[in-house]
Design an enzyme around this catalytic site. Sequence first.
Site, PDB file in Angstrom:
ATOM      1  CB  SER A  62      -5.088  16.822 -10.135  1.00  0.00           C
ATOM      2  OG  SER A  62      -6.111  16.954 -11.115  1.00  0.00           O
ATOM      3  CE1 TYR A 118      -7.715  18.918  -6.273  1.00  0.00           C
ATOM      4  CE2 TYR A 118      -7.979  18.976  -8.663  1.00  0.00           C
ATOM      5  CZ  TYR A 118      -7.726  18.271  -7.495  1.00  0.00           C
ATOM      6  OH  TYR A 118      -7.483  16.912  -7.565  1.00  0.00           O
TER       7      TYR A 118
HETATM    8  N1  LIG Z   1     -10.701  11.060  -7.582  1.00  0.00           N
HETATM    9  C1  LIG Z   1     -10.316  11.763  -8.631  1.00  0.00           C
HETATM   10  O1  LIG Z   1     -10.985  11.807  -9.692  1.00  0.00           O
HETATM   11  C2  LIG Z   1      -8.996  12.524  -8.593  1.00  0.00           C
HETATM   12  C3  LIG Z   1      -8.496  13.036  -9.808  1.00  0.00           C
HETATM   13  C4  LIG Z   1      -7.288  13.732  -9.792  1.00  0.00           C
HETATM   14  C5  LIG Z   1      -6.602  13.893  -8.607  1.00  0.00           C
HETATM   15  N2  LIG Z   1      -7.112  13.402  -7.425  1.00  0.00           N
HETATM   16  C6  LIG Z   1      -6.310  13.622  -6.227  1.00  0.00           C
HETATM   17  O2  LIG Z   1      -6.031  12.359  -5.640  1.00  0.00           O
HETATM   18  C7  LIG Z   1      -5.953  12.493  -4.206  1.00  0.00           C
HETATM   19  C8  LIG Z   1      -6.932  11.514  -3.595  1.00  0.00           C
HETATM   20  O3  LIG Z   1      -8.220  11.798  -4.101  1.00  0.00           O
HETATM   21  P1  LIG Z   1      -9.451  10.870  -3.747  1.00  0.00           P
HETATM   22  O4  LIG Z   1     -10.464  11.132  -4.791  1.00  0.00           O
HETATM   23  O5  LIG Z   1      -9.002   9.501  -3.462  1.00  0.00           O
HETATM   24  O6  LIG Z   1      -9.940  11.581  -2.380  1.00  0.00           O
HETATM   25  P2  LIG Z   1     -10.964  11.079  -1.273  1.00  0.00           P
HETATM   26  O7  LIG Z   1     -11.652  12.295  -0.799  1.00  0.00           O
HETATM   27  O8  LIG Z   1     -11.765   9.930  -1.767  1.00  0.00           O
HETATM   28  O9  LIG Z   1      -9.991  10.554  -0.119  1.00  0.00           O
HETATM   29  C9  LIG Z   1      -9.135  11.446   0.527  1.00  0.00           C
HETATM   30  C10 LIG Z   1      -8.713  10.859   1.864  1.00  0.00           C
HETATM   31  O10 LIG Z   1      -7.904  11.841   2.515  1.00  0.00           O
HETATM   32  C11 LIG Z   1      -8.404  12.054   3.824  1.00  0.00           C
HETATM   33  N3  LIG Z   1      -8.150  13.442   4.204  1.00  0.00           N
HETATM   34  C12 LIG Z   1      -8.801  14.543   3.746  1.00  0.00           C
HETATM   35  N4  LIG Z   1      -8.304  15.634   4.313  1.00  0.00           N
HETATM   36  C13 LIG Z   1      -7.325  15.237   5.155  1.00  0.00           C
HETATM   37  C14 LIG Z   1      -6.441  15.915   6.032  1.00  0.00           C
HETATM   38  N5  LIG Z   1      -6.504  17.247   6.186  1.00  0.00           N
HETATM   39  N6  LIG Z   1      -5.547  15.190   6.736  1.00  0.00           N
HETATM   40  C15 LIG Z   1      -5.501  13.850   6.614  1.00  0.00           C
HETATM   41  N7  LIG Z   1      -6.323  13.142   5.811  1.00  0.00           N
HETATM   42  C16 LIG Z   1      -7.219  13.826   5.093  1.00  0.00           C
HETATM   43  C17 LIG Z   1      -9.883  11.739   3.753  1.00  0.00           C
HETATM   44  O11 LIG Z   1     -10.440  11.425   5.026  1.00  0.00           O
HETATM   45  C18 LIG Z   1      -9.892  10.567   2.783  1.00  0.00           C
HETATM   46  O12 LIG Z   1      -9.691   9.342   3.457  1.00  0.00           O
HETATM   47  C19 LIG Z   1      -6.252  13.955  -3.920  1.00  0.00           C
HETATM   48  O13 LIG Z   1      -5.043  14.665  -3.793  1.00  0.00           O
HETATM   49  C20 LIG Z   1      -7.008  14.436  -5.151  1.00  0.00           C
HETATM   50  O14 LIG Z   1      -6.858  15.809  -5.331  1.00  0.00           O
HETATM   51  C21 LIG Z   1      -8.289  12.719  -7.403  1.00  0.00           C
END
Ligand SMILES: NC(=O)c1ccc[n+]([C@@H]2O[C@H](COP(=O)([O-])OP(=O)(O)OC[C@H]3O[C@@H](n4cnc5c(N)ncnc54)[C@H](O)[C@@H]3O)[C@@H](O)[C@H]2O)c1
Length: 276
Positions: free
Chosen positions: A149, A162
Site C-alpha cells: 500500500s 497498517y
Molecule cells: N482496497 C484498497 O483501497 C487498498 C489500498 C491499498 C492497499 N490495499 C491492499 O490490497 C490487498 C487487498 O485488499 P482488498 O481491498 O482487495 O481486500 P479485501 O478485504 O477486499 O479482500 C481480501 C481477501 O483476503 C482474504 N483474507 C483475509 N484475511 C485472510 C487470511 N488471514 N488468510 C487468507 N485469506 C485472507 C479475504 O477473505 C478476502 O477475500 C491488501 O493487502 C490491502 O492491504 C488495498
Amino acid sequence: MVEALLGLTGKAALVAGGGTGIGRGCALLLARAGCRVAVVDRDGTLAEETAVRIRAAGGEATAIVADLRGAAAVEAAVAEATARLGPLAAVVNSVGGQAGHRAAPLAEVDETAYRDILALNLDAAFFLTQQAGRLLAAAGGGSLVHVVSVAGLRARPGAAVYGLAKAAVINLVIQAAAEFGPAGVRVNAVAPGMTRTERMAEALPEAAFAAAAAANPLGRVAEVDDVAGVVLFLASRLAAHVTGQVVAVDGGDSIQTARPAPLGGPQEQATPKRSQ
Ligand SMILES: NC(=O)c1ccc[n+]([C@@H]2O[C@H](COP(=O)([O-])OP(=O)(O)OC[C@H]3O[C@@H](n4cnc5c(N)ncnc54)[C@H](O)[C@@H]3O)[C@@H](O)[C@H]2O)c1
C-alpha cells in the site's frame, strides 16, 4: 499474441486472498493470461466463487481454504496448490487490511489491534515469501508479487500499524529479491492507493472516493483492474529483469509533496519564508 509476450500460458499461479477485491481481480486476470490458478482464501465460499468465475470464462482454477497468518497453514496451502496444479510459476499475495480494526491515532492503538494488523499484513507475507521463495527456486525460478500500500511509503494519520506492516513487507520484498534472485526468483510489490473494491464500495460513501480522486493527478481512484494489470505485468516475462521494486498504482498521489490546496487557499496566501 499478447499471451505469448506474457509467457504465462499453462503456468500454475497461486493467489493468496483471491476470494474478493484486488486478489480476485489478480486471479481473474492471471487466468485470462493463460494461468491455471489456485485461489487461496480463508473464506471458502469466496474462493470458490472466484474459481467458478474463472472456469465459466474457460479457464482452470481450484479453490483452497486457508488462514494464511501462520507458517504451517501457508506451507499446507502452497503444498496443496502444487499437488493440484504442479510446480508454481507465479505467486501473488493480496492478503491484508486493517484486520477489522478502525483507523486510530498512533497514541490510541491498543495491543490487540497492533498484533492483529501485523499478523494479517506481515506474518502472512513473511511465511508466504519463505515458502514460495523456496518452491519457486526449486522449480527453477518464478515471480512473487505482494500487494502492499502507499501507506507503507508515507505517513497516513490513523494507519500507523497498517503502514508499518506494509513498510516491513516492502523491506521483505527487497531482502527476498536479493536472496532468491540467484535462483531465478523475482520478488516485487504493487502499492495501491485507494482502490474501489466490493468491500470498500460497501464501507465508504461515494464522497470518500470523490475526495481521494480529487487529490491525485489522474483525478480518479484505482479500479481493481488497474492494480491487477500491474501485478500481471510483474508476474509476466515482460518484467523478466525487474526485481525488488515497488510500483505505486495510485494515480500519482504519492509523488506529491502535499495535497494541492484549492485555488486561493492557504498555500497561495502564505508569505514565503526568507531563505537562510
Ligand atoms: N482496497 C484498497 O483501497 C487498498 C489500498 C491499498 C492497499 N490495499 C491492499 O490490497 C490487498 C487487498 O485488499 P482488498 O481491498 O482487495 O481486500 P479485501 O478485504 O477486499 O479482500 C481480501 C481477501 O483476503 C482474504 N483474507 C483475509 N484475511 C485472510 C487470511 N488471514 N488468510 C487468507 N485469506 C485472507 C479475504 O477473505 C478476502 O477475500 C491488501 O493487502 C490491502 O492491504 C488495498
